[in-house]
Design an enzyme around this catalytic site. Structure first.
Site, PDB file in Angstrom:
ATOM      1  N   LYS A  55      17.619  -9.034  24.002  1.00 30.41           N
ATOM      2  CA  LYS A  55      16.538  -8.061  24.188  1.00 30.41           C
ATOM      3  C   LYS A  55      15.259  -8.853  24.359  1.00 30.41           C
ATOM      4  O   LYS A  55      14.238  -8.564  23.726  1.00 30.41           O
ATOM      5  CB  LYS A  55      16.485  -7.109  22.980  1.00 30.41           C
ATOM      6  CG  LYS A  55      15.603  -5.885  23.173  1.00 30.41           C
ATOM      7  CD  LYS A  55      15.991  -4.994  24.329  1.00 30.41           C
ATOM      8  CE  LYS A  55      14.894  -3.976  24.604  1.00 30.41           C
ATOM      9  NZ  LYS A  55      15.082  -3.259  25.896  1.00 30.41           N
ATOM     10  N   ASP A 115      30.315  -0.437  16.275  1.00 35.79           N
ATOM     11  CA  ASP A 115      30.591   0.953  15.895  1.00 35.79           C
ATOM     12  C   ASP A 115      30.779   1.801  17.148  1.00 35.79           C
ATOM     13  O   ASP A 115      31.649   2.676  17.209  1.00 35.79           O
ATOM     14  CB  ASP A 115      29.458   1.537  15.042  1.00 35.79           C
ATOM     15  CG  ASP A 115      29.805   1.534  13.552  1.00 35.79           C
ATOM     16  OD1 ASP A 115      30.510   0.601  13.128  1.00 35.79           O
ATOM     17  OD2 ASP A 115      29.379   2.454  12.828  1.00 35.79           O
ATOM     18  N   ASP A 119      20.277  -2.512  25.229  1.00 32.69           N
ATOM     19  CA  ASP A 119      20.251  -1.082  25.569  1.00 32.69           C
ATOM     20  C   ASP A 119      21.105  -0.815  26.818  1.00 32.69           C
ATOM     21  O   ASP A 119      21.914   0.124  26.850  1.00 32.69           O
ATOM     22  CB  ASP A 119      18.811  -0.589  25.762  1.00 32.69           C
ATOM     23  CG  ASP A 119      17.944  -1.555  26.563  1.00 32.69           C
ATOM     24  OD1 ASP A 119      18.378  -2.689  26.812  1.00 32.69           O
ATOM     25  OD2 ASP A 119      16.824  -1.165  26.945  1.00 32.69           O
ATOM     26  N   ASP A 165      26.441  -5.037  15.007  1.00 34.63           N
ATOM     27  CA  ASP A 165      26.768  -3.933  14.106  1.00 34.63           C
ATOM     28  C   ASP A 165      26.798  -2.626  14.903  1.00 34.63           C
ATOM     29  O   ASP A 165      27.768  -1.855  14.856  1.00 34.63           O
ATOM     30  CB  ASP A 165      25.697  -3.871  13.005  1.00 34.63           C
ATOM     31  CG  ASP A 165      26.067  -2.945  11.864  1.00 34.63           C
ATOM     32  OD1 ASP A 165      27.189  -2.411  11.863  1.00 34.63           O
ATOM     33  OD2 ASP A 165      25.224  -2.747  10.971  1.00 34.63           O
ATOM     34  N   TYR A 200       0.820  -1.222   0.000  1.00 38.25           N
ATOM     35  CA  TYR A 200       0.000   0.000   0.000  1.00 38.25           C
ATOM     36  C   TYR A 200       0.852   1.269   0.000  1.00 38.25           C
ATOM     37  O   TYR A 200       0.624   2.180   0.780  1.00 38.25           O
ATOM     38  CB  TYR A 200      -0.952   0.013   1.210  1.00 38.25           C
ATOM     39  CG  TYR A 200      -1.609  -1.306   1.509  1.00 38.25           C
ATOM     40  CD1 TYR A 200      -2.326  -1.984   0.514  1.00 38.25           C
ATOM     41  CD2 TYR A 200      -1.508  -1.882   2.765  1.00 38.25           C
ATOM     42  CE1 TYR A 200      -2.926  -3.216   0.783  1.00 38.25           C
ATOM     43  CE2 TYR A 200      -2.107  -3.111   3.039  1.00 38.25           C
ATOM     44  CZ  TYR A 200      -2.810  -3.767   2.049  1.00 38.25           C
ATOM     45  OH  TYR A 200      -3.374  -4.972   2.323  1.00 38.25           O
TER      46      TYR A 200
END
Ligand code: ATP
Ligand code: MG
Length: 359
Positions: free
Chosen positions: A189, A250, A222, A246, A147
């Site tokens: 998580k 970083d 987190d 990933d 859509y």
């Protein structure tokens, strides 16, 4: 009986941007090192990437994977230019190599460097490795969009975790921890992602049972990110899924002080095919041709490559040289120095020669 020189076939892919500056620089250092350690690197050069794409319409030749299959390892510079979209450059070179050779470990060591002030307030030295799953997880193609442009437009992206995929990355991380301080932190998580992350946790815990000498702690990703910034010294080996790894790697690379120093190995530990070693930085179009590209990420990637090939003594010597080059301030502007890419390599070579005669 004569002594046969150990030889390794290395495929060099300088790629794009500063990769064309850092790869030749690293080769120079690696050749001096190998000569001193009684082995030889037999290089093949593969000038693939965006310039190749402009000429031929492909990032590498159709038999590119076959050519690389002849090598014992691959040393890659960087892939991509601003003019070529990522889905063409990355998906035309980097991703096919990782997938074809099932390089399921992304190995990303980071540590503080002598005299280099990273963004952290705390100056205690840290030394850790992010082990990122490199083939499955959140980065896949299952999903789609419906859509388009309508108020009820939607996008779906599935994450795929397999028992084999989680088990083999966990096993690698625990094995690595055994050679280091014996601690693994697993990024999860499971409080928000209720199917794949509990599965990840279960399989990691099963593997942990085979390594009673290694201590496993699970962190929600987190909280882990926050702890890494507050106190990276508490971590040693961090094992994470494709997406979490990933992001975390970083973050940890930035803690060291420059994106230009961090190395990466894309590894198939079974040795069925070649593994690929590359700095984590990109092609850095903003500094191409200025001579200010930091070659350390590329050189350190070369050290990971030598270790993978079984030349641990040479790899360790190169990392020790790295510490001394940085401590002496013979570095590029990103680390606060004034030297050029090639001058940093000269400093490495001088350091290797000095440590060679001292040994
Ligand atoms: P890519 O999409 O290829 O990853 P990027 O723009 O995301 O590219 P980089 O190419 O790594 O990221 O560049 C980010 C910044 O870091 C740039 O300002 C660049 O000049 C700098 N940088 C990257 N690598 C180096 C290096 N080896 N030495 C010095 N500066 C670097
Ligand atoms: Mg980038």
């Amino acid at each position: 009986m004569g002594v046969r020189m150990r030889t390794y076939r290395i495929a060099a892919i300088p790629g794009d941007g500063i990769g064309r500056e850092t790869v030749p620089a690293a080769r120079r250092v690696l050749d001096v090192l190998s000569a001193a350690h009684g082995f030889e690197l037999l290089w093949t050069e593969h000038p693939w990437g965006c310039a190749f794409h402009a000429e031929t319409g492909a990032m590498m030749p159709s038999d590119g994977i076959e050519q690389l299959g002849e090598a014992d390892a691959i040393l890659l510079g960087a892939v991509g230019t601003p003019e070529v979209p990522d889905h063409v450059s990355l998906w035309g070179l980097l991703i096919p190599i990782r997938r074809e050779f099932d390089q399921f470990v992304s190995l990303r060591p980071v540590r503080s460097l002598p005299g280099i002030r990273g963004p952290l307030r705390d100056e205690r030295p840290f030394d850790l490795v992010v082990v990122r799953e490199n083939t499955e997880g959140e980065y896949g193609e299952v999903g789609g969009r419906l859509y388009r442009g309508r108020p009820h437009e939607l996008a779906v992206q599935e994450a795929v975790f397999t028992r084999m995929g989680v088990e083999r990355i966990a096993r690698y991380a625990f094995g690595l921890a055994r050679t280091r301080s014996g601690r693994v932190a697993s990024a999860t998580k499971s409080n928000g992602i209720v199917h794949t992350m509990p599965f990840w946790d279960e399989v990691v815990a099963e593997v942990a049972a085979d390594f009673p000498d290694v201590e496993l702690t699970s962190y929600h990703v987190d909280a882990l990110a926050a702890l890494l910034v507050l106190d990276p010294t508490r971590f040693d080996v961090i094992v994470a899924s494709n997406l979490f790894g990933d992001i975390l790697s970083d973050l940890t690379a930035a803690l060291a002080g420059s994106i230009g120093v961090a190395p990466c190995g894309n590894i198939d530990p079974t040795g069925r095919g070649p593994s690929m070693f590359e700095p984590i930085h990109g092609s850095a179009p903003d500094i191409v041709g200025t001579g200010s590209a930091d070659p350390i990420g590329q050189i350190w990637s070369g050290a990971l490559m030598l270790e993978h090939l079984g030349e641990k003594e040479a790899a360790d010597r190169l990392v020790r040289a790295l510490d001394r080059v940085v401590a002496a301030g013979t570095v590029t502007p990103d680390l606060g120095g004034t030297l050029s890419t090639n001058e940093v390599c000269d400093a490495f070579i001088e350091e290797l020669r000095r440590s060679g005669t001292a040994a």
